[in-house]
Design a protein around this motif. Structure first.
Motif, PDB file in Angstrom:
ATOM      1  N   GLY A 168      75.293  86.375  43.839  1.00 61.08           N
ATOM      2  CA  GLY A 168      73.921  85.995  43.560  1.00 61.08           C
ATOM      3  C   GLY A 168      73.749  84.684  42.795  1.00 61.08           C
ATOM      4  O   GLY A 168      72.673  84.393  42.283  1.00 61.08           O
ATOM      5  N   VAL A 169      74.805  83.862  42.734  1.00 57.26           N
ATOM      6  CA  VAL A 169      74.664  82.540  42.120  1.00 57.26           C
ATOM      7  C   VAL A 169      74.152  81.585  43.197  1.00 57.26           C
ATOM      8  O   VAL A 169      74.540  81.693  44.366  1.00 57.26           O
ATOM      9  N   SER A 170      73.286  80.677  42.803  1.00 56.70           N
ATOM     10  CA  SER A 170      72.705  79.771  43.783  1.00 56.70           C
ATOM     11  C   SER A 170      73.667  78.620  44.095  1.00 56.70           C
ATOM     12  O   SER A 170      73.753  77.646  43.351  1.00 56.70           O
ATOM     13  N   VAL A 171      74.411  78.784  45.182  1.00 58.56           N
ATOM     14  CA  VAL A 171      75.389  77.775  45.628  1.00 58.56           C
ATOM     15  C   VAL A 171      75.242  77.644  47.144  1.00 58.56           C
ATOM     16  O   VAL A 171      74.639  78.519  47.780  1.00 58.56           O
ATOM     17  N   PRO A 188      68.594  71.568  51.155  1.00 60.08           N
ATOM     18  CA  PRO A 188      67.491  70.637  51.368  1.00 60.08           C
ATOM     19  C   PRO A 188      66.935  70.150  50.037  1.00 60.08           C
ATOM     20  O   PRO A 188      65.777  70.368  49.720  1.00 60.08           O
ATOM     21  N   GLY A 189      67.774  69.509  49.229  1.00 60.54           N
ATOM     22  CA  GLY A 189      67.294  69.043  47.929  1.00 60.54           C
ATOM     23  C   GLY A 189      67.907  67.705  47.564  1.00 60.54           C
ATOM     24  O   GLY A 189      68.547  67.057  48.378  1.00 60.54           O
ATOM     25  N   LEU A 190      67.699  67.339  46.310  1.00 60.07           N
ATOM     26  CA  LEU A 190      68.259  66.083  45.797  1.00 60.07           C
ATOM     27  C   LEU A 190      69.104  66.394  44.572  1.00 60.07           C
ATOM     28  O   LEU A 190      68.900  67.421  43.918  1.00 60.07           O
ATOM     29  N   ASN A 191      70.019  65.476  44.248  1.00 56.99           N
ATOM     30  CA  ASN A 191      70.791  65.651  43.017  1.00 56.99           C
ATOM     31  C   ASN A 191      69.839  65.499  41.829  1.00 56.99           C
ATOM     32  O   ASN A 191      68.901  64.699  41.867  1.00 56.99           O
ATOM     33  N   LEU A 192      70.126  66.255  40.794  1.00 54.92           N
ATOM     34  CA  LEU A 192      69.268  66.253  39.610  1.00 54.92           C
ATOM     35  C   LEU A 192      69.029  64.841  39.064  1.00 54.92           C
ATOM     36  O   LEU A 192      67.934  64.509  38.615  1.00 54.92           O
ATOM     37  N   ASN A 193      70.053  63.990  39.117  1.00 52.20           N
ATOM     38  CA  ASN A 193      69.912  62.633  38.580  1.00 52.20           C
ATOM     39  C   ASN A 193      68.939  61.774  39.387  1.00 52.20           C
ATOM     40  O   ASN A 193      68.532  60.710  38.945  1.00 52.20           O
ATOM     41  N   PRO A 200      60.846  70.706  33.539  1.00 56.11           N
ATOM     42  CA  PRO A 200      62.277  70.650  33.186  1.00 56.11           C
ATOM     43  C   PRO A 200      62.779  71.928  32.509  1.00 56.11           C
ATOM     44  O   PRO A 200      63.903  72.349  32.758  1.00 56.11           O
ATOM     45  N   GLN A 201      61.932  72.558  31.668  1.00 56.32           N
ATOM     46  CA  GLN A 201      62.389  73.761  30.959  1.00 56.32           C
ATOM     47  C   GLN A 201      62.750  74.878  31.943  1.00 56.32           C
ATOM     48  O   GLN A 201      63.771  75.544  31.793  1.00 56.32           O
ATOM     49  N   GLU A 202      61.917  75.038  32.979  1.00 55.72           N
ATOM     50  CA  GLU A 202      62.184  76.098  33.969  1.00 55.72           C
ATOM     51  C   GLU A 202      63.478  75.827  34.712  1.00 55.72           C
ATOM     52  O   GLU A 202      64.280  76.735  34.950  1.00 55.72           O
ATOM     53  N   ILE A 203      63.667  74.584  35.084  1.00 52.80           N
ATOM     54  CA  ILE A 203      64.882  74.220  35.823  1.00 52.80           C
ATOM     55  C   ILE A 203      66.106  74.411  34.929  1.00 52.80           C
ATOM     56  O   ILE A 203      67.120  74.978  35.346  1.00 52.80           O
ATOM     57  N   PHE A 204      65.999  73.966  33.692  1.00 50.87           N
ATOM     58  CA  PHE A 204      67.097  74.132  32.735  1.00 50.87           C
ATOM     59  C   PHE A 204      67.462  75.617  32.604  1.00 50.87           C
ATOM     60  O   PHE A 204      68.630  76.002  32.692  1.00 50.87           O
ATOM     61  N   ASP A 205      66.441  76.456  32.420  1.00 46.57           N
ATOM     62  CA  ASP A 205      66.693  77.899  32.264  1.00 46.57           C
ATOM     63  C   ASP A 205      67.367  78.471  33.512  1.00 46.57           C
ATOM     64  O   ASP A 205      68.242  79.323  33.423  1.00 46.57           O
ATOM     65  N   GLU A 206      66.943  77.977  34.676  1.00 46.80           N
ATOM     66  CA  GLU A 206      67.534  78.491  35.914  1.00 46.80           C
ATOM     67  C   GLU A 206      69.006  78.092  36.036  1.00 46.80           C
ATOM     68  O   GLU A 206      69.839  78.878  36.484  1.00 46.80           O
ATOM     69  N   VAL A 207      69.311  76.857  35.615  1.00 47.93           N
ATOM     70  CA  VAL A 207      70.717  76.424  35.635  1.00 47.93           C
ATOM     71  C   VAL A 207      71.527  77.327  34.708  1.00 47.93           C
ATOM     72  O   VAL A 207      72.591  77.840  35.085  1.00 47.93           O
ATOM     73  N   VAL A 208      71.012  77.555  33.501  1.00 49.25           N
ATOM     74  CA  VAL A 208      71.743  78.365  32.524  1.00 49.25           C
ATOM     75  C   VAL A 208      71.938  79.798  33.043  1.00 49.25           C
ATOM     76  O   VAL A 208      73.025  80.378  32.917  1.00 49.25           O
ATOM     77  N   GLU A 209      70.910  80.336  33.666  1.00 51.06           N
ATOM     78  CA  GLU A 209      71.013  81.683  34.228  1.00 51.06           C
ATOM     79  C   GLU A 209      72.115  81.747  35.294  1.00 51.06           C
ATOM     80  O   GLU A 209      72.905  82.689  35.342  1.00 51.06           O
ATOM     81  N   ASN A 210      72.165  80.718  36.129  1.00 50.65           N
ATOM     82  CA  ASN A 210      73.206  80.678  37.162  1.00 50.65           C
ATOM     83  C   ASN A 210      74.601  80.511  36.548  1.00 50.65           C
ATOM     84  O   ASN A 210      75.568  81.098  37.028  1.00 50.65           O
ATOM     85  N   LEU A 211      74.708  79.709  35.493  1.00 54.70           N
ATOM     86  CA  LEU A 211      76.010  79.534  34.825  1.00 54.70           C
ATOM     87  C   LEU A 211      76.465  80.850  34.209  1.00 54.70           C
ATOM     88  O   LEU A 211      77.654  81.190  34.233  1.00 54.70           O
ATOM     89  N   ALA A 212      75.500  81.614  33.666  1.00 54.75           N
ATOM     90  CA  ALA A 212      75.836  82.903  33.049  1.00 54.75           C
ATOM     91  C   ALA A 212      76.331  83.881  34.113  1.00 54.75           C
ATOM     92  O   ALA A 212      77.328  84.583  33.923  1.00 54.75           O
ATOM     93  N   VAL A 231      68.373  70.097  43.237  1.00 54.79           N
ATOM     94  CA  VAL A 231      67.079  70.762  43.037  1.00 54.79           C
ATOM     95  C   VAL A 231      66.137  70.439  44.187  1.00 54.79           C
ATOM     96  O   VAL A 231      66.239  69.389  44.816  1.00 54.79           O
ATOM     97  N   ASP A 232      65.240  71.400  44.428  1.00 54.19           N
ATOM     98  CA  ASP A 232      64.231  71.201  45.454  1.00 54.19           C
ATOM     99  C   ASP A 232      62.997  71.894  44.912  1.00 54.19           C
ATOM    100  O   ASP A 232      62.879  73.105  45.033  1.00 54.19           O
ATOM    101  N   GLY A 233      62.095  71.157  44.298  1.00 50.89           N
ATOM    102  CA  GLY A 233      60.936  71.782  43.678  1.00 50.89           C
ATOM    103  C   GLY A 233      61.399  72.762  42.619  1.00 50.89           C
ATOM    104  O   GLY A 233      61.942  72.384  41.588  1.00 50.89           O
ATOM    105  N   GLU A 234      61.266  74.064  42.910  1.00 50.55           N
ATOM    106  CA  GLU A 234      61.563  75.091  41.924  1.00 50.55           C
ATOM    107  C   GLU A 234      63.021  75.525  41.911  1.00 50.55           C
ATOM    108  O   GLU A 234      63.509  76.046  40.930  1.00 50.55           O
ATOM    109  N   LYS A 235      63.683  75.366  43.057  1.00 47.48           N
ATOM    110  CA  LYS A 235      64.992  76.004  43.179  1.00 47.48           C
ATOM    111  C   LYS A 235      66.133  75.066  42.769  1.00 47.48           C
ATOM    112  O   LYS A 235      66.058  73.860  42.908  1.00 47.48           O
TER     113      LYS A 235
END
Ligand SMILES: Nc1ncnc2c1ncn2[C@@H]1O[C@H](COP(=O)(O)OP(=O)(O)OP(=O)(O)O)[C@@H](O)[C@H]1O
Ligand SMILES: [Mg+2]
Length: 286
Positions: A168-171, A188-193, A200-212, A231-235
């Protein structure tokens, strides 16, 4: 020089026969002797000379005259064998444009059942020691550590993507592996940079959740940065996994800290997010 889909498509069956024989014989010889190659391919002397000439022009094979006339496969020849196997198995129909060139890989858009990404691993002479070696293979490939290391690198990434995706990790979804090449789903996204985030807070939290989640499955990325998050919008997707390590690795603490530091620094510089590295490490390791 990047791989050309046309070159691979136009390879003659005798040229494939030579590449396949070389691959096999390289387990025994540093330079495969001309007569051994002839015996293995069953080609006439003139046919073999002509075909080898073409393969050398395409940078797929190289030759040496010392201590005897011999041949070896180089990266492009090896890539061609891997790509053509993926085509034969029906994974791949067409190789598209080059979308990324790293120190140790080339990434292409491609067509199979839908849009795919083909990642060719090319771990060079300098860095092959850092790849975890599977002992049972070393004797066979001792002359070609780069070739062996590139296969191992592809295997490492494929294993990670398989476990992470099932967990269930987003890869990207891993589709197939052959030699040093893996096929995976296109994101279908772009690199974060490359983007400026609205949330940004939502995206950051999602990255951390996936790392966990990845950590609980036994995976620390080891090369985490804004270049390996898409990232692609929300995902959010985490990409580029060949160098992952287990939480039991002797340097796991240091490496995890470096990953999290990269993430925290990026979000704090660009978006002013205030979490500390220690807070985020605690979130990841639970
Ligand atoms: N599944 C994918 N879908 C869409 N684009 C991708 C995908 N995988 C990789 N890319 C693109 O290709 C680029 C390079 O891929 P990746 O990060 O996996 O390898 P790399 O950075 O070249 O590897 P290295 O760490 O050896 O330098 C990525 O930054 C991303 O833009
Ligand atoms: Mg990368």
């Amino acid at each position: 020089m990047p791989l050309s889909a046309d070159e691979i498509k136009e390879l003659h069956k005798y040229e494939y026969r030579i590449l396949n024989s070389l691959e096999w014989l390289m387990k025994k010889y540093l330079w495969v002797p001309e007569d051994v190659l002839r015996k293995s391919t069953k080609l006439s002397e003139s046919e073999m000379k002509y075909r080898l000439g073409r393969l050398m022009e395409m940078d797929m094979v190289k030759s040496s005259t010392k201590p005897y006339t011999g041949y070896q496969l180089v990266f492009k020849g090896y890539d061609a064998l891997a790509i053509s196997s993926l085509v034969t198995k029906g994974t791949l129909n067409a190789l598209g444009s080059l979308i990324g060139v790293g120190k140790e890989s080339e990434v292409y858009e491609a067509l199979g059942l839908g849009v795919l990404v083909i990642k060719i691993h090319r771990v060079g002479q300098r860095s092959f020691q850092s790849v975890r070696l599977n002992r049972s293979y070393i004797p066979e490939w001792k002359h070609f550590p780069w070739l062996f290391a590139s296969m191992e690198s592809a295997k490492m990434e494929f294993t990670a993507l398989s476990t992470l995706q099932k967990g269930g990790v987003s890869v990207p979804v891993p589709i197939a592996i052959n030699r040093n090449v893996i096929a995976m789903s296109f994101i279908p996204g772009l690199n974060l940079n490359q983007v400026t985030l609205e949330e940004p807070q939502e995206i950051f939290d999602e990255v951390v959740e996936n790392l966990a989640k990845a950590y609980r499955l036994g995976y620390i990325h080891s090369d985490l940065s804004e270049f390996n998050i898409m990232v692609d919008g929300e995902k959010v997707w985490l990409i580029d996994w060949p160098q992952w390590i287990e939480p039991s690795h002797p340097n796991a603490d240091t490496i995890l800290r470096r990953d999290i530091n990269n993430l925290v620094n990026y979000f704090s510089k660009k978006y002013g997010l205030a979490k500390t590295t220690d807070e985020v490490i605690n979130l990841v390791i639970g």
